[in-house]
Design a protein around this motif. Structure first.
Motif, short mmCIF file in Angstrom:
data_model
loop_
_atom_site.label_atom_id
_atom_site.label_comp_id
_atom_site.label_asym_id
_atom_site.label_seq_id
_atom_site.Cartn_x
_atom_site.Cartn_y
_atom_site.Cartn_z
N GLU A 90 -8.07 26.19 -20.28
CA GLU A 90 -7.42 25.83 -19.11
C GLU A 90 -6.27 26.75 -18.61
O GLU A 90 -5.80 27.08 -17.44
CB GLU A 90 -6.85 24.31 -19.15
N PRO A 120 -7.53 23.79 -14.48
CA PRO A 120 -7.92 22.77 -15.10
C PRO A 120 -9.50 22.35 -15.07
O PRO A 120 -10.06 23.03 -14.30
CB PRO A 120 -7.43 21.47 -14.22
N ASP A 174 -12.76 20.11 -15.00
CA ASP A 174 -12.74 18.40 -14.15
C ASP A 174 -13.75 17.75 -14.61
O ASP A 174 -13.87 16.67 -13.94
CB ASP A 174 -12.53 18.85 -12.57
N ALA A 188 -12.07 23.22 -12.36
CA ALA A 188 -11.94 23.06 -10.74
C ALA A 188 -12.19 24.35 -9.96
O ALA A 188 -12.25 24.36 -8.92
CB ALA A 188 -10.40 22.59 -10.73
N ALA A 242 -16.00 12.72 -15.48
CA ALA A 242 -14.85 13.45 -14.89
C ALA A 242 -13.45 13.57 -15.58
O ALA A 242 -13.22 12.47 -16.38
CB ALA A 242 -14.65 12.64 -13.33
N PRO A 288 -9.65 13.96 -14.79
CA PRO A 288 -8.50 13.60 -13.95
C PRO A 288 -7.75 14.96 -14.04
O PRO A 288 -7.44 15.63 -15.26
CB PRO A 288 -7.65 12.45 -14.24
N PRO A 289 -6.82 15.54 -12.95
CA PRO A 289 -6.17 16.62 -12.89
C PRO A 289 -4.94 16.54 -13.83
O PRO A 289 -4.30 17.53 -14.19
CB PRO A 289 -5.78 16.98 -11.60
#
Length: 325
Positions: A179, A184, A186, A206, A321, A323-324
């Motif tokens: 990262e 990030p 995702d 992302a 998924a 999250p950010p």
């Protein structure tokens, strides 16, 4: 802060030795105390670095008045001591992993935030010379549009009693570094074997790139190229071998390569342990200036957050998924 920062070290294990060595070797810091629950062990460590030994953290703090506490306890024993230290309101540098549970990470961060506390974590891979060069080449656009990245790291297992210890306490470095370089993650999916001691993670970033993380406790740190990172883009590729050993950049379509390896006198450049010293080169000026740490403990919480999404992906057999935040 004009005089050397007074540093107290909590823990007298393997990485506690590296913290004592690094802080003792700097002009801007001085080790004023070493804590271990085993006083004889603390005394041996303190004698090596000409400081005081303690088996009581509170007494060490009261008697030495540290400007920074460096926490190097066993991986599975971070939470309660760190929470107690946060309550003392003294700037902290902690070893990875932050903790093993997200609710504990949130409690530590909330308590530190309420006190506006300097709270750093030692993701030292970020400060290896090959990683610094990789970050610069990516930021300068030399790789073009990023397409995929690979992290591979394996060695002997640890003594942590957790079913996903490899992922949380060791591959947190890989999550953080991927990262750090690509932005990030995702989404993730995962496969594991031997009770989680070997794992393969497929990741989507992302930015649109994809990646893989391979980590094992069924291997050996004695092997050459036990650690490998590759990042590809449509304009170039970079390779990192064994964190500090070698950096290589290739432009797409070219058979020529640019290679960095530490020179004959550059002992620090080839030393994994001294990536911690390079981290302190950034951390100590930030501490003295009252600025945010170069790697905030929030990065430890983020790596743990991604790790638990990887666990969910493995246990459910689904793509999950992330999250950010």
């Amino acid at each position: 802060m004009s005089a050397p920062a007074r540093v107290a070290i909590v823990g007298a294990g393997q990485w506690g030795e590296q913290h004592a060595r690094a802080f003792s070797s700097r002009a801007d810091s001085r080790v004023v105390g070493v804590f271990s629950r085993d006083l004889a062990r603390a005394e041996r460590r303190a004698a090596r670095w000409s400081t005081q030994a303690y088996d009581d953290v509170g007494r060490m703090i009261d008697e030495t008045g540290p400007d920074l506490i460096s926490v190097c306890l066993p991986n599975a024993e971070h939470y309660a001591p760190t929470l107690e230290l946060i309550a003392r309101g003294i700037p902290l540098l902690v070893e990875k992993p932050l903790v093993f549970h997200l609710d504990e990470a949130d409690r530590l961060l909330d308590e530190a935030r309420a006190r506006e506390l300097f709270f750093a974590i030692n993701f030292n891979h970020r400060f290896a010379e090959p990683v610094v060069r990789a970050e610069r080449d990516i930021d300068d656009g030399r790789l073009g549009e990023l397409s995929f990245a690979t992290w591979r790291f394996g060695g002997e297992g640890s003594s942590a009693h957790h079913p996903y210890a490899n992922l949380i306490e060791t591959q947190c470095h890989g999550i953080d570094l991927l990262e750090h370089l690509l932005g990030p993650i995702d989404a993730v999916s995962a496969e594991m074997t031997r009770g989680g001691s070997t794992l393969v993670v497929a990741a989507h970033f992302a930015c649109g790139a994809v990646g893989s993380l391979v980590g094992s406790y069924d291997s050996s740190y004695a092997y050459p190229r036990t650690h490998h990172v590759e990042v590809n883009g449509d304009a170039g590729r970079l390779l990192i071998d064994d964190t500090t050993r070698r950096y290589e950049f290739s432009a797409a379509g070219s058979e020529a390569r640019t290679v960095w390896e530490a020179g004959y006198f550059n002992d620090r450049g080839r030393s994994f342990h001294e990536t911690f010293d390079a981290h302190l080169d950034a951390l100590m000026p930030a501490l003295r200036a009252g600025a945010a740490p170069p790697v905030h403990a929030e990065a430890g919480r983020r790596a743990l957050r991604v790790a638990y999404r990887i666990i969910e992906a493995f246990e459910t057999g689904r793509r999950v998924a992330v999250p950010p935040h």
